[in-house]
Design an enzyme around this catalytic site. Sequence first.
Site, short mmCIF file in Angstrom:
data_model
loop_
_atom_site.label_atom_id
_atom_site.label_comp_id
_atom_site.label_asym_id
_atom_site.label_seq_id
_atom_site.Cartn_x
_atom_site.Cartn_y
_atom_site.Cartn_z
N LYS A 35 0.81 -1.21 0.00
CA LYS A 35 0.00 0.00 0.00
C LYS A 35 0.85 1.27 0.00
O LYS A 35 0.35 2.34 -0.32
CB LYS A 35 -0.97 -0.02 1.16
CG LYS A 35 -2.06 -1.06 0.95
CD LYS A 35 -3.21 -0.93 1.91
CE LYS A 35 -4.32 -1.88 1.55
NZ LYS A 35 -3.91 -3.29 1.76
C1 LIG Z 1 -4.56 -4.36 1.13
C2 LIG Z 1 -3.79 -5.61 1.05
C3 LIG Z 1 -4.13 -6.64 0.14
C4 LIG Z 1 -5.35 -6.56 -0.76
O1 LIG Z 1 -5.20 -5.61 -1.77
P1 LIG Z 1 -6.48 -5.11 -2.58
O2 LIG Z 1 -5.98 -4.10 -3.54
O3 LIG Z 1 -7.42 -4.51 -1.55
O4 LIG Z 1 -7.11 -6.29 -3.23
C5 LIG Z 1 -3.32 -7.76 0.10
N1 LIG Z 1 -2.26 -7.91 0.91
C6 LIG Z 1 -1.90 -6.95 1.80
C7 LIG Z 1 -0.74 -7.18 2.68
C8 LIG Z 1 -2.65 -5.76 1.89
O5 LIG Z 1 -2.28 -4.83 2.78
#
Ligand SMILES: *Cc1c(COP(=O)(O)O)cnc(C)c1O
Length: 435
Positions: free
Chosen positions: A106
């Site tokens: 993120k």
């Molecule tokens: C947010 C997140 C996901 C999922 O990603 P999306 O874009 O919401 O599908 C997967 N793994 C981790 C570690 C995350 O923080």
Amino acid sequence: MKYISTRQKQATNIKTAILKGLADDGGLFMPEYIPQLDSEFFENLPNLSLQEIGFRVAKEFLGESISDENLKEIIDEVLNFEIPAIKISENIYSLELFHGPTMAFKDVGARFMARMMSYFSGGKPMKVIAATSGDTGSAVASGFFGVQGIEVYILYPKGKVSPLQEKQLTTWGGNIKALEIDGTFDDCQALAKQILSDEELNQKFTLTSANSINIARLIPQSFYYFWAFAQLQKLKKPIVFSVPSGNFGNLTAGLFAKKMGLPIHHFVASTNENDVVPKFLETGNYESKPSKQTISNAMDVGNPSNFERMKSLFNNDVSEFKKEIESYSFSDEATKKAMQEVKKDFNYTLDPHGAVAYLGLQALRQAQSDKINEDFVGVLLETAHPAKFVEVVEDVLKEQIEIPEKLEAFNKREKKSVEFPVDFEAVKNYLIQEK
Ligand SMILES: *Cc1c(COP(=O)(O)O)cnc(C)c1O
């Protein structure tokens, strides 16, 4: 390039789409069309750096709204960490997206969004509101930390995030304020919505939301699909991406990359037991459900927000979805076994989210679909460093793992938060007296 809400044919420009986050009609912003990159770009791809790729791709979406010089500067700042494709076995690579400041993928989206918001707001004071169940909040905090004119308020549920996650939310100081809410994540999200739609607050301040629906988080997530190709094209094999999915922003960004011309062979949408999308592909019916708690908790989503964007990309036609995506759901038990197996066979430590993606590749290999060239290279997106989920990982692997200095540094800092009951008026009064 115009940006259009998924609910109505209401158009705006990228600046408004980014500053607003959500469209007035409750829909999500999408580019009016997906831009195409030319063949010269693709021929030259293996010679480009991650930053050069980021600039070219972002330019297509941002057009003349920002100068080349400013955009280059922003991209270089955002992508100041590595995204290596690590070989796990003969035909499996892990694209490590976790080398940013909070060690989760993120960071990529949040850093880009923060800088674009700051650029488009032109230094005008702004309050950013974010509700978080853990990882999003810290990436947003890190992305906005020290950005002039922007105050960030993070609402998180008291006692419901891990100790490390809490430190990553509450130890910034400066322009980042942590609001510790004595309630659930849903309460935090409801409070954030109330704040953002409150008339009096909107008269006093420029308010915006920093949740995952902002188009500025999606655009940079497409960069690393191109970057993976730049690293792996030399293998001369079809490439499949397995994306561990919750809100499906990461996967949607991959679909953007393919529509821009990147020859991705296929996608695997890998989920934990929160299986609305696998079920949708199986039955053609989309039914949201309350989320279930799992060990890959960043994917505990019962109503994925980006489904609306995927529907618009596929013209609401399930057979179009099926041409590009296989989707599988896995239990915590299977996830734990995969983590043990990969450690034992290949000496590689997966976090629970990456392990779900690994299982997706295994399932695709066994599926023997005539859509799939059997000799594919599978790339799993490793979305978090295993040390972010140290309790689970150590329990599953029965060994201690090393905590990187970047994470340890948060543990050493002092928590600062302001506590609130689930009470909108109390939070509102706090925001007003804040200035
Ligand atoms: C947010 C997140 C996901 C999922 O990603 P999306 O874009 O919401 O599908 C997967 N793994 C981790 C570690 C995350 O923080």
